[in-house]
Write a protein that holds these residues in place. Structure first.
Motif, short mmCIF file in Angstrom:
data_model
loop_
_atom_site.label_atom_id
_atom_site.label_comp_id
_atom_site.label_asym_id
_atom_site.label_seq_id
_atom_site.Cartn_x
_atom_site.Cartn_y
_atom_site.Cartn_z
N LEU A 177 26.81 5.34 8.18
CA LEU A 177 27.82 4.42 8.68
C LEU A 177 28.07 3.28 7.69
CD1 LEU A 177 26.79 4.20 12.46
CD2 LEU A 177 28.74 5.42 11.47
N ALA A 178 27.00 2.83 7.07
CA ALA A 178 27.16 1.75 6.11
C ALA A 178 27.92 2.18 4.87
CB ALA A 178 25.79 1.21 5.72
N SER A 179 27.87 3.48 4.56
CA SER A 179 28.55 3.96 3.35
C SER A 179 29.98 4.40 3.60
CB SER A 179 27.76 5.13 2.76
OG SER A 179 27.69 6.21 3.68
N ILE A 180 30.44 4.37 4.88
CA ILE A 180 31.82 4.80 5.17
C ILE A 180 32.83 3.92 4.44
CG2 ILE A 180 33.57 4.91 6.99
CD1 ILE A 180 31.45 5.98 8.87
N GLY A 181 32.61 2.63 4.50
CA GLY A 181 33.53 1.72 3.82
C GLY A 181 33.64 2.01 2.34
N ALA A 193 0.83 -1.21 0.00
CA ALA A 193 0.00 0.00 0.00
C ALA A 193 0.86 1.26 0.00
CB ALA A 193 -0.94 0.00 1.20
N SER A 194 1.95 1.27 0.75
CA SER A 194 2.83 2.45 0.82
C SER A 194 4.21 2.02 1.27
CB SER A 194 2.27 3.51 1.78
OG SER A 194 2.17 2.97 3.09
N ALA A 195 5.18 2.85 1.00
CA ALA A 195 6.55 2.57 1.43
C ALA A 195 6.66 2.77 2.93
CB ALA A 195 7.53 3.48 0.70
N PRO A 196 7.52 2.02 3.60
CA PRO A 196 7.65 2.18 5.04
C PRO A 196 8.22 3.54 5.41
CG PRO A 196 9.39 0.78 4.18
CD PRO A 196 8.44 1.02 3.05
N ALA A 197 7.75 4.10 6.53
CA ALA A 197 8.25 5.38 6.99
C ALA A 197 9.64 5.23 7.58
CB ALA A 197 7.28 5.97 8.03
N SER A 198 10.53 6.17 7.28
CA SER A 198 11.90 6.10 7.78
C SER A 198 11.95 6.61 9.22
CB SER A 198 12.82 6.95 6.90
OG SER A 198 12.39 8.29 6.88
N SER A 199 12.81 5.99 10.01
CA SER A 199 12.97 6.37 11.41
C SER A 199 14.09 7.40 11.54
CB SER A 199 13.28 5.14 12.26
OG SER A 199 14.51 4.56 11.85
N PHE A 200 14.33 7.85 12.79
CA PHE A 200 15.36 8.87 13.05
C PHE A 200 16.76 8.34 12.79
CE2 PHE A 200 18.40 10.72 16.06
CZ PHE A 200 18.37 12.05 15.67
N LEU A 201 17.00 7.08 13.09
CA LEU A 201 18.34 6.51 12.96
C LEU A 201 18.64 6.00 11.55
CD1 LEU A 201 18.59 4.49 16.29
CD2 LEU A 201 19.57 6.74 15.78
N ASP A 202 17.67 6.00 10.67
CA ASP A 202 17.91 5.49 9.32
C ASP A 202 19.00 6.27 8.58
OD1 ASP A 202 16.15 3.44 9.62
OD2 ASP A 202 14.48 4.44 8.60
N PRO A 203 19.01 7.61 8.61
CA PRO A 203 20.11 8.32 7.93
C PRO A 203 21.48 8.02 8.54
CG PRO A 203 18.27 9.79 8.33
CD PRO A 203 17.99 8.53 9.10
N VAL A 204 21.53 7.90 9.91
CA VAL A 204 22.81 7.60 10.56
C VAL A 204 23.29 6.21 10.15
CG1 VAL A 204 23.97 7.33 12.78
CG2 VAL A 204 22.22 9.10 12.48
N THR A 205 22.38 5.25 10.14
CA THR A 205 22.75 3.89 9.74
C THR A 205 23.22 3.85 8.30
OG1 THR A 205 21.10 3.05 11.28
CG2 THR A 205 21.93 1.53 9.62
N SER A 206 22.56 4.59 7.46
CA SER A 206 22.96 4.63 6.05
C SER A 206 24.34 5.25 5.89
CB SER A 206 21.91 5.40 5.24
OG SER A 206 22.31 5.52 3.89
#
Length: 306
Positions: free
Chosen positions: A260-264, A245-258
C-alpha cells in the motif's frame, strides 16, 4: 766456696744459651711456617689467575668479532594496521554508546584520536538499529584504546562479538618512494645549477627549465605519497560496528503495508512514463502526418475511366 760459685755461674750460662737456642729455633720454625704457607698459597693464586686469563681469552674472540663486525642497516617494518570491533546491544543503547565512544576519542585529543566518520540507522521502536564509527588512533595506543571501547560497551550491557587486526606492510613502497625522491631532488639540483651558470645554448636552457618543472611535479607527488603512507603508519584505523542481536521478525501485515505504501510511487512512475511517451509520440506523429499530406498534394490526379 769459689768452686761452688763457679759451678753456679756455668750452670746459669748454659741455661741462658739453651733458652736462646730454643727461641732461635722457634723463630726459624715460624719463618719456615710462614714461608710454607706463602708457597702453598702461591699455586692457588696462580691457578685462579690462570682461569681468569683463560676465560678472558675464550671471550676475547667473540667480543673482538662483535666489535669488528660492520654495522648492517636494519629497516624495521612499517605497518599500517586496521582494528575492527563489533558490538551487539539493545537498539536503544546503540546511539548513546556510539556517542560515548566518540566523546572518548575527542577527549584524548587530536594528536591521539580523530573521528573519521560516524553513521547510525534503524528505528528504536522497531527494535532494530545499527551504527558505525571510524576512528584514527595513534599507533602505539590503538590496542589500549580498543580495550577501553570494550569496557565502555560492557557497562551498558553490550557484548563484543567480533574483533580483528589486519596489517599492511608499507616498507617497500616507502623505501622506494624515499629513494625516488632523493634521486629526483639530486637531478633537480643539477638542472638548477645549469640554469644558474647559464652554460649551454638557448635550447638547452629552455629544455632544462621544462625538465625542472616536470621534476618538481614528480617531487611534489612523491612527497604527497610519502606523507600519506607515513600518516597510515602513525595512525591506526579503528572501525567499530554496532548492531542489535537480530533483525525484527516480520508480521503478516508487513507485506500488505509495504504494498500500500508503494502504490503512490508506482502511479508516479506510470504517469512519468506516459508523459515521456507522449512527448515522443506527438512530434513523431505530427511529422508523419505532415509528410503524408505533402505526398498527397504532389501526387498526380487519377483519371477517371471512360
Amino acid at each position: 766456696m769459689r768452686k761452688r760459685g763457679l759451678l753456679v755461674g756455668i750452670s746459669l750460662a748454659c741455661v741462658t744459651l739453651a733458652a736462646c737456642s730454643e727461641s732461635d729455633n722457634y723463630g726459624e720454625s715460624a719463618e719456615l711456617t710462614e714461608a710454607d704457607a706463602t708457597t702453598e698459597a702461591a699455586p692457588e693464586a696462580m691457578f685462579e689467575e690462570g682461569e681468569e686469563i683463560a676465560e678472558q681469552a675464550s671471550t676475547a674472540p667473540d667480543t673482538a668479532a662483535l666489535e669488528t663486525r660492520p654495522d648492517i642497516p636494519i629497516t624495521l617494518p612499517r605497518m599500517a594496521y586496521t582494528y575492527d570491533y563489533g558490538f551487539q546491544l539493545d537498539a536503544a543503547e546503540i546511539a548513546p554508546l556510539q556517542e560515548r565512544h566518540a566523546d572518548m576519542c575527542e577527549a584524548a585529543g587530536p594528536y591521539v584520536c580523530q573521528i573519521v566518520s560516524q553513521s547510525h540507522s534503524g528505528n528504536v521502536e522497531d527494535g532494530y538499529a545499527s551504527g558505525r564509527l571510524e576512528l584514527a588512533v595513534v599507533a602505539d595506543q590503538a590496542r589500549e584504546f580498543g580495550g577501553r571501547l570494550g569496557a565502555a560497551a560492557t557497562t551498558v550491557g553490550g557484548e563484543q562479538v567480533t574483533a580483528g587486526i589486519t596489517g599492511e606492510d608499507l616498507t617497500g613502497n616507502m623505501v622506494d618512494t624515499e629513494a625516488r625522491l632523493r634521486s629526483r631532488i639530486a637531478l633537480r639540483d643539477r638542472m638548477m645549477e645549469v640554469l644558474r651558470t647559464r652554460q649551454g645554448s638557448v635550447e638547452e636552457i629552455v629544455e632544462a627549465e621544462r625538465q625542472v618543472a616536470r621534476i618538481n611535479e614528480e617531487i611534489d607527488q612523491a612527497r604527497a605519497w610519502l606523507e600519506e603512507m607515513r600518516g597510515r603508519v602513525a595512525f591506526t584505523r579503528v572501525n567499530i560496528d554496532y548492531s542489535t542481536a537480530s533483525a525484527p521478525a516480520s508480521s503478516f501485515l508487513d507485506p500488505v503495508t509495504s504494498a500500500l505504501a508503494s502504490i503512490g510511487g508506482i502511479l508516479g512512475y506510470l504517469l512519468a512514463a506516459f508523459i515521456v511517451l507522449a512527448s515522443i509520440a506527438v512530434p513523431v506523429g505530427g511529422a508523419i502526418w505532415g509528410v503524408k499530406r505533402l505526398l498527397k498534394r504532389f501526387d498526380p490526379p487519377v483519371e477517371a475511366e471512360a
